[in-house]
Design a protein around this motif. Structure first.
Motif, PDB file in Angstrom:
ATOM      1  N   THR A  73       0.862  -1.183   0.000  1.00 28.40           N
ATOM      2  CA  THR A  73       0.000   0.000   0.000  1.00 28.40           C
ATOM      3  C   THR A  73       0.892   1.225   0.000  1.00 28.40           C
ATOM      4  OG1 THR A  73      -1.770  -1.135   1.203  1.00 28.40           O
ATOM      5  CG2 THR A  73      -1.774   1.268   1.270  1.00 28.40           C
ATOM      6  N   LEU A  74       0.597   2.160  -0.930  1.00 30.48           N
ATOM      7  CA  LEU A  74       1.434   3.343  -1.090  1.00 30.48           C
ATOM      8  C   LEU A  74       0.618   4.606  -0.872  1.00 30.48           C
ATOM      9  CD1 LEU A  74       3.381   2.427  -4.379  1.00 30.48           C
ATOM     10  CD2 LEU A  74       4.162   2.120  -2.011  1.00 30.48           C
ATOM     11  N   ASP A  75       1.277   5.624  -0.302  1.00 32.90           N
ATOM     12  CA  ASP A  75       0.670   6.954  -0.215  1.00 32.90           C
ATOM     13  C   ASP A  75       0.972   7.705  -1.512  1.00 32.90           C
ATOM     14  OD1 ASP A  75      -0.362   6.547   2.243  1.00 32.90           O
ATOM     15  OD2 ASP A  75       1.134   7.724   3.340  1.00 32.90           O
ATOM     16  N   ILE A  76      -0.088   8.139  -2.187  1.00 33.67           N
ATOM     17  CA  ILE A  76       0.082   8.869  -3.451  1.00 33.67           C
ATOM     18  C   ILE A  76      -0.749  10.147  -3.378  1.00 33.67           C
ATOM     19  CG2 ILE A  76      -0.284   8.824  -5.957  1.00 33.67           C
ATOM     20  CD1 ILE A  76       0.192   5.812  -5.865  1.00 33.67           C
ATOM     21  N   ILE A  77      -0.130  11.266  -3.704  1.00 32.15           N
ATOM     22  CA  ILE A  77      -0.790  12.571  -3.632  1.00 32.15           C
ATOM     23  C   ILE A  77      -1.385  12.921  -5.003  1.00 32.15           C
ATOM     24  CG2 ILE A  77      -0.389  15.046  -3.281  1.00 32.15           C
ATOM     25  CD1 ILE A  77       1.786  14.263  -1.254  1.00 32.15           C
ATOM     26  N   THR A  78      -2.578  13.489  -4.996  1.00 22.93           N
ATOM     27  CA  THR A  78      -3.221  13.920  -6.238  1.00 22.93           C
ATOM     28  C   THR A  78      -3.951  15.241  -6.025  1.00 22.93           C
ATOM     29  OG1 THR A  78      -4.800  13.325  -7.977  1.00 22.93           O
ATOM     30  CG2 THR A  78      -5.328  12.602  -5.757  1.00 22.93           C
ATOM     31  N   GLY A  79      -4.121  15.977  -7.120  1.00 23.41           N
ATOM     32  CA  GLY A  79      -4.902  17.213  -7.073  1.00 23.41           C
ATOM     33  C   GLY A  79      -6.325  17.011  -7.560  1.00 23.41           C
ATOM     34  N   ASP A  80      -6.676  15.773  -7.924  1.00 21.74           N
ATOM     35  CA  ASP A  80      -8.045  15.483  -8.374  1.00 21.74           C
ATOM     36  C   ASP A  80      -8.891  15.172  -7.147  1.00 21.74           C
ATOM     37  OD1 ASP A  80     -10.403  14.674  -9.474  1.00 21.74           O
ATOM     38  OD2 ASP A  80      -9.543  13.118 -10.764  1.00 21.74           O
ATOM     39  N   LEU A  81      -9.725  16.124  -6.732  1.00 23.72           N
ATOM     40  CA  LEU A  81     -10.516  15.961  -5.515  1.00 23.72           C
ATOM     41  C   LEU A  81     -11.795  15.169  -5.756  1.00 23.72           C
ATOM     42  CD1 LEU A  81     -10.138  19.588  -4.060  1.00 23.72           C
ATOM     43  CD2 LEU A  81      -8.612  17.610  -3.824  1.00 23.72           C
ATOM     44  N   THR A  82     -11.989  14.670  -7.009  1.00 22.69           N
ATOM     45  CA  THR A  82     -13.212  13.904  -7.320  1.00 22.69           C
ATOM     46  C   THR A  82     -13.035  12.409  -7.058  1.00 22.69           C
ATOM     47  OG1 THR A  82     -12.621  13.556  -9.657  1.00 22.69           O
ATOM     48  CG2 THR A  82     -13.821  15.578  -9.101  1.00 22.69           C
ATOM     49  N   VAL A  83     -11.810  11.950  -6.827  1.00 18.43           N
ATOM     50  CA  VAL A  83     -11.615  10.516  -6.587  1.00 18.43           C
ATOM     51  C   VAL A  83     -12.277  10.124  -5.265  1.00 18.43           C
ATOM     52  CG1 VAL A  83      -9.493  10.369  -7.933  1.00 18.43           C
ATOM     53  CG2 VAL A  83      -9.355  10.895  -5.500  1.00 18.43           C
ATOM     54  N   LYS A  84     -12.710   8.844  -5.197  1.00 15.51           N
ATOM     55  CA  LYS A  84     -13.426   8.364  -4.007  1.00 15.51           C
ATOM     56  C   LYS A  84     -12.783   7.081  -3.497  1.00 15.51           C
ATOM     57  CE  LYS A  84     -17.361   8.059  -6.189  1.00 15.51           C
ATOM     58  NZ  LYS A  84     -16.957   8.555  -7.522  1.00 15.51           N
ATOM     59  N   GLU A  85     -13.020   6.814  -2.222  1.00 13.35           N
ATOM     60  CA  GLU A  85     -12.554   5.550  -1.661  1.00 13.35           C
ATOM     61  C   GLU A  85     -13.250   4.390  -2.362  1.00 13.35           C
ATOM     62  OE1 GLU A  85     -13.101   5.716   2.551  1.00 13.35           O
ATOM     63  OE2 GLU A  85     -11.558   7.252   2.866  1.00 13.35           O
ATOM     64  N   LYS A  86     -12.505   3.302  -2.546  1.00 16.03           N
ATOM     65  CA  LYS A  86     -12.931   2.087  -3.258  1.00 16.03           C
ATOM     66  C   LYS A  86     -12.798   2.196  -4.775  1.00 16.03           C
ATOM     67  CE  LYS A  86     -13.916   0.386   0.741  1.00 16.03           C
ATOM     68  NZ  LYS A  86     -12.855  -0.443   1.405  1.00 16.03           N
ATOM     69  N   ASP A  87     -12.450   3.400  -5.305  1.00 15.63           N
ATOM     70  CA  ASP A  87     -12.218   3.536  -6.750  1.00 15.63           C
ATOM     71  C   ASP A  87     -11.018   2.689  -7.163  1.00 15.63           C
ATOM     72  OD1 ASP A  87     -14.288   5.255  -7.160  1.00 15.63           O
ATOM     73  OD2 ASP A  87     -13.060   7.060  -7.464  1.00 15.63           O
ATOM     74  N   LEU A  88     -11.167   2.001  -8.314  1.00 12.20           N
ATOM     75  CA  LEU A  88     -10.025   1.346  -8.947  1.00 12.20           C
ATOM     76  C   LEU A  88      -9.446   2.312  -9.979  1.00 12.20           C
ATOM     77  CD1 LEU A  88     -11.390  -2.271  -9.553  1.00 12.20           C
ATOM     78  CD2 LEU A  88      -9.661  -1.585  -7.886  1.00 12.20           C
TER      79      LEU A  88
END
Length: 787
Positions: A73-88
Motif C-alpha cells: 500500500t502506497l501513499d500517493i498525492i493527487t490534485g483530483d478531488l473527485t476521486v473516491k474511496e474504493k475507486d479502482l
C-alpha cells in the motif's frame, strides 16, 4: 481508416505480421499512410484501489490517497478531488514511464512523499486531454498489470481509402479484404441479436426520397455510465473520444460495420418519426451546438413538432443522449449519397457519418447492424427490448447482376486465368457467381456500390490476383515515334510566359460536384461516377483552381499566384461525343505582389492579371480589348470580358468578397481570369525578331487623367490609338481613388510611348498628336489632373 491489430483480430486470424501486411495492402488494395506501434513506451502501470483518502496537512488543493496495489500500500498525492474511496484507478509507481515518455519517481509535495501517480487517460495516451483520474469500471484485482490486462499496447496502420472503396471504411469490410488478399483466414461475424419486423413498432413515415430505408427499434431500462476500457481504448485508436456507453456503442458499431447509427432519447420524441425534406429558412441546432439555417434540399429526421436530426450528418442537440436517458430509439437508416454530399458541401460540415453515407453504405445490412447494437447495449448499458423493429423500405435495393466473359477478362489482363482461379478470387471477394456460356454471371453484393460494369470486375480480379504477378512486356510495335504537335508547343509557350511572371502551375482533377459551380451550370455528368463528389466534368477551370487556392489559404499560404492549363467540358450536340473539350487557361492571384521583397507592400490587383494577359497577347501578336461586364459572383467595378476582334475569349475580375468567403474561406481580395486558349492560338501570329527591332528612338510621356468612373479604359485606349500612327504603346502606370479625388472620378496615370519606324521624331511632331489626344479625351470628360 485506422486499423487496430487488437480489434481486427476479433474477426480474422492474421496469417502474416503487420509489416508484411502493409506490403500486401500496397500491392493489392490501398496505400498505407502510417504504420505505428502504440504504447511501447508505457511501463510499470498497475491497477490500484483507493482504500483511504486523507487531507494534505500543508495544501488545501491536494489529498493523500492510500492506494492498495495487492502486495503493498502506497501513499500517493493527487490534485483530483473527485476521486473516491474504493475507486479502482491506474497507478504509475516509482520507475514507471508514461505515454509522453515522462518518468515517475517518488517526490515530495509540500513536505509529504508521494510514491507514484494516479493516471488519467491522457497519461496513458488514450485521450488528448483528460479532466480527471480514470476510474476503472471492470472488476480487477489490485496489483494487476494495467497495460497487459487491458491490452493497451497495439499496432495501428492507417490506410488511404479512395472514394470508390466504401467497403473499407469498416473493420468488417477491412477484415474481408485481408482474407481476399490472402493475408488472413477464418473470417467471422461478431455476436448479434436477431430482430423481428412488425407493423406495431414505433411509428415511422418517410416523406422524402433522400432517405431510402429507415429501421427503428426502442430500448428501455437504459443505464448511462462510462464504457468499459477495452471499448474506450479501441475508439481512441480510431481517433474518437469516449462520451458514455450508449454513444460509444453507436460509434463502435459504425466503425465495425461501416453503417452510421443514431440513438435518440425517447422522451424528446413526440408520437412518431417523420423523415422529410427541409424547408428553406428552417433552423436546427446540432449536437455540437452549431446552428444551421437550411436551404431546402437537406433530409431531416423530425417528430410531429420539431427537428430531431440532420439526416445522415448529425443529431440535433434537443434529442441527444445524456445521464438522465432511460429509454432510447435506435435508428439504422440509408440516405442518398448525393443528397448528403450536397448538404455537407453547402454547410461545410463533415462528420464520420456523412463521410460514409457520401461514399455509399450497404442498404441491406440494417438488421445485422441493429442486432449488433442491441447485443452491446444489453450487455454494457443493461438495456432491454422486445426485438420488434419498424422497417420502412419503399423500394428494395437489390444485388446487381453483371456478366463476365472469360476471354474479355484474360485479354484485358494479358494473362490466362483458369476457371478455378477465377472462382477462387470471386469467393474471396464475397461475390456470388453462376457459370454461363462464355463465362459467369456475377452477383455483386450491395456493400460494393463501386462495381458497375464488366471492366470493374476485371479490375477487382486483377488487383486480387496481383498486378505485380503479371509479366511486363515491351510494346510489340516497331514504329513508335512521337513528336510535339503545335498545340502542345503553344500551351508550353503560354505556361512558360506565366512561370516567368511568377505564377506557379497547378493540375487538378476535372471532376467536381455540381454544388461547386456557382458561376455556370454543369451539363456534362459522368454516367458512372466514382463518388457523389466527382459527378460532373468541369465547365470552367476557375472551380478546381479556386479549391486549390482555398486549401493553401486555409493552411496559411496567403500570397498566391497560380495558373492552370487544361480542358473544360461543354455540351455540344453537333459533336460526335455530344461534348466539346476546349483548352482553357485560368489565372488566380491573392495577397502581396512580391512577398519575398519586404520593401514592397503592394497587394495584387486587377492589373496584376491584366498585365500578365497583355504580355501573353503581345508575345503572340494579338491585340485584345477589355469591356466592363456584370458577371455572376464577381465585383462589377473590377470585372471585364476579354475580346479579340469581336470574339469573346474570356473574362477577368475580382471575385465578390462575400462569395470568396462563403465558398472558399478566403477573406482577402482574390482576382481571377480565364481565357479560351484555343481561341488565343487561332488569332495568334508569329512575332518575328525583326518586328521587335527598333531603329529609331522613342519618346515617352506620362499623363495623369481625372476619369469618370462610368468611363471604361477601353474607350480611352481606343481614342489614343486612333490619334496617330506614331503611338507605339499605351500602359497604365497607376490608378488612385481616395483623399483629394472626387468620389465620381478615378485618377489614372498612363504612359504613352511615341515612335516612328521611318525617322527620329521631333517634339513638335509628338506635341501635335498629344494635343489631338487631349482634345478628344476632354470631349469625353477625361481631363488632365491638376497638380
Amino acid at each position: 481508416m485506422r486499423i487496430s491489430k487488437d480489434w481486427i483480430s476479433d474477426y480474422i486470424d492474421l496469417k502474416i505480421n503487420y509489416n508484411d501486411l502493409v506490403r500486401q495492402l500496397k500491392l493489392h488494395t490501398a496505400d498505407v499512410e502510417i504504420m505505428e506501434s502504440f504504447g511501447d513506451e508505457l511501463k510499470n502501470i498497475k491497477v490500484g484501489r483507493i482504500d483511504k483518502i486523507k487531507e494534505h496537512p500543508n495544501a488545501d488543493k491536494l489529498i493523500i490517497c492510500e492506494v492498495n496495489l495487492g502486495d503493498e500500500t502506497l501513499d500517493i498525492i493527487t490534485g483530483d478531488l473527485t476521486v473516491k474511496e474504493k475507486d479502482l484507478v491506474p497507478v504509475a509507481v516509482d520507475g514507471a514511464v508514461l505515454y509522453d515518455g515522462f518518468k515517475i519517481k517518488t517526490r515530495n509535495f509540500r513536505g509529504v512523499k508521494s510514491h507514484g501517480m494516479l493516471c488519467s487517460l491522457e497519461e496513458i495516451g488514450l485521450e488528448e486531454h483528460s479532466d480527471a483520474i480514470y476510474t476503472i469500471t471492470e472488476d480487477v484485482e489490485p496489483g494487476t498489470d494495467f497495460i497487459n490486462y487491458f491490452k493497451i499496447k497495439d499496432q495501428i496502420l492507417s490506410m488511404e481509402i479512395t472514394p470508390n472503396k466504401p467497403d473499407l471504411l469498416s473493420y468488417l469490410g477491412t477484415a474481408r479484404e485481408f482474407t481476399a488478399i490472402d493475408a488472413a483466414e477464418n473470417f467471422k461475424l461478431p455476436v448479434y441479436k436477431k430482430i423481428n419486423t412488425t407493423t406495431k413498432g414505433f411509428p415511422v413515415k418517410i416523406e422524402y426520397d433522400g432517405c431510402k430505408r429507415y429501421t427503428a427499434l426502442k430500448m428501455k431500462n437504459i443505464e448511462i455510465k462510462p464504457s468499459p476500457l477495452w471499448m474506450v481504448k479501441r475508439l481512441a485508436m480510431a481517433g474518437i473520444r469516449s462520451i458514455n456507453n450508449v454513444v460509444d456503442i453507436t460509434n463502435y458499431v459504425m466503425l465495425e460495420t461501416g453503417h452510421p447509427i443514431h440513438a435518440f432519447d425517447m422522451k424528446t420524441i413526440k408520437n412518431s418519426i417523420i423523415v422529410r425534406k427541409a424547408k428553406e429558412g428552417e433552423k436546427v441546432v446540432l449536437l455540437d451546438k452549431r446552428e444551421l439555417e437550411l436551404v431546402g434540399h437537406e433530409t431531416l429526421i423530425t417528430d410531429e413538432e420539431k427537428i430531431l436530426a440532420l439526416g445522415g450528418v448529425m443529431g440535433g442537440n434537443i434529442s441527444g443522449i445524456n445521464e438522465n436517458t432511460k429509454e432510447i430509439l435506435l435508428e439504422v437508416a440509408h440516405f442518398d449519397p448525393i443528397n448528403i454530399r450536397k448538404t455537407t458541401n453547402h454547410h461545410k460540415l463533415s462528420t464520420d457519418s456523412s463521410y460514409r453515407f457520401e461514399r455509399g453504405v450497404d442498404p441491406n445490412n440494417a438488421f445485422f447492424v441493429m442486432g449488433r447494437l442491441i447485443y452491446l447495449i444489453e450487455k454494457y448499458a443493461n438495456g432491454s427490448t422486445d426485438y420488434n423493429a419498424t422497417d420502412i423500405y419503399p423500394q428494395k435495393i437489390k444485388n446487381k447482376k453483371q456478366p463476365l466473359r472469360i476471354n474479355y477478362l484474360n485479354s484485358k489482363l494479358g494473362i490466362n486465368l483458369t476457371i478455378d482461379e477465377i472462382e477462387e478470387i470471386l469467393k474471396r471477394l464475397n461475390f456470388g457467381f453462376e457459370r454461363i456460356n462464355e463465362g459467369f454471371e456475377i452477383t455483386i453484393p450491395t456493400n460494393r456500390p463501386d462495381i458497375e460494369g464488366e471492366a470493374d470486375l476485371v479490375e477487382e480480379i486483377g488487383r486480387i490476383y496481383g498486378y505485380h504477378n503479371i509479366k511486363s512486356e515491351a510494346p510489340k510495335s516497331t514504329f513508335l515515334k512521337g513528336e510535339r504537335n503545335e498545340n502542345y508547343v503553344f500551351k508550353e509557350k503560354a505556361a512558360s510566359i506565366l512561370r516567368h511572371q511568377g505564377f506557379h502551375e497547378t493540375k487538378n482533377i476535372p471532376l467536381m460536384n455540381d454544388t461547386k459551380f456557382w458561376k455556370s451550370e454543369a451539363n456534362v455528368k459522368i454516367i458512372n461516377p466514382i463518388s457523389a463528389e466527382l459527378e460532373f466534368l468541369i465547365p470552367e477551370l476557375i472551380y478546381p483552381i479556386l479549391e486549390t487556392v482555398s486549401y493553401n489559404y486555409r493552411n496559411q499560404n496567403k500570397d498566391i499566384k497560380m495558373f492552370e492549363i487544361n480542358k473544360v467540358f461543354l455540351k455540344d450536340e453537333t459533336s460526335e461525343t455530344k461534348v466539346k473539350e476546349p483548352t482553357h487557361m485560368a489565372i488566380v492571384s491573392t495577397g502581396e505582389e512580391s512577398p519575398a521583397d519586404y520593401t514592397d507592400k503592394r497587394k495584387v490587383s486587377f492589373y496584376t492579371l491584366k498585365g500578365t494577359l497583355d504580355y501573353l497577347f503581345e508575345e503572340n501578336g494579338i491585340s485584345a480589348t477589355y469591356k466592363r461586364s456584370n458577371i455572376k459572383g464577381f465585383s462589377q467595378s473590377q470585372t471585364a470580358e476579354i475580346f479579340i476582334k469581336d470574339t469573346k475569349i474570356g473574362y477577368i475580375g475580382l471575385i465578390d468578397p462575400e462569395m470568396a468567403d462563403k465558398m472558399y474561406d478566403i477573406k482577402d481580395e482574390i482576382f481571377v481570369a480565364e481565357i479560351d486558349l484555343d481561341a488565343v492560338k487561332k488569332y495568334s501570329k508569329l512575332v518575328s525578331k525583326a518586328s521587335k527591332k527598333y531603329d529609331y528612338p522613342s519618346i515617352k510621356r506620362e499623363y495623369s487623367f481625372m476619369v469618370p468612373i462610368s468611363t471604361e479604359f477601353s474607350e480611352i485606349n481606343k481614342t489614343i490609338e486612333n490619334a496617330g500612327n506614331i503611338i507605339e504603346k499605351i500602359q497604365i502606370f497607376d490608378v488612385y481613388r481616395g483623399k483629394g479625388i472626387d468620389p465620381n472620378f478615378s485618377s489614372i496615370t498612363i504612359t504613352i510611348i511615341y515612335r516612328s519606324h521611318e525617322k527620329t521624331l521631333t517634339d513638335d511632331e509628338v506635341n501635335k498628336v498629344e494635343s489631338k489626344i487631349l482634345k478628344q479625351l476632354e470631349d469625353k470628360n477625361v481631363k488632365l489632373r491638376k497638380a
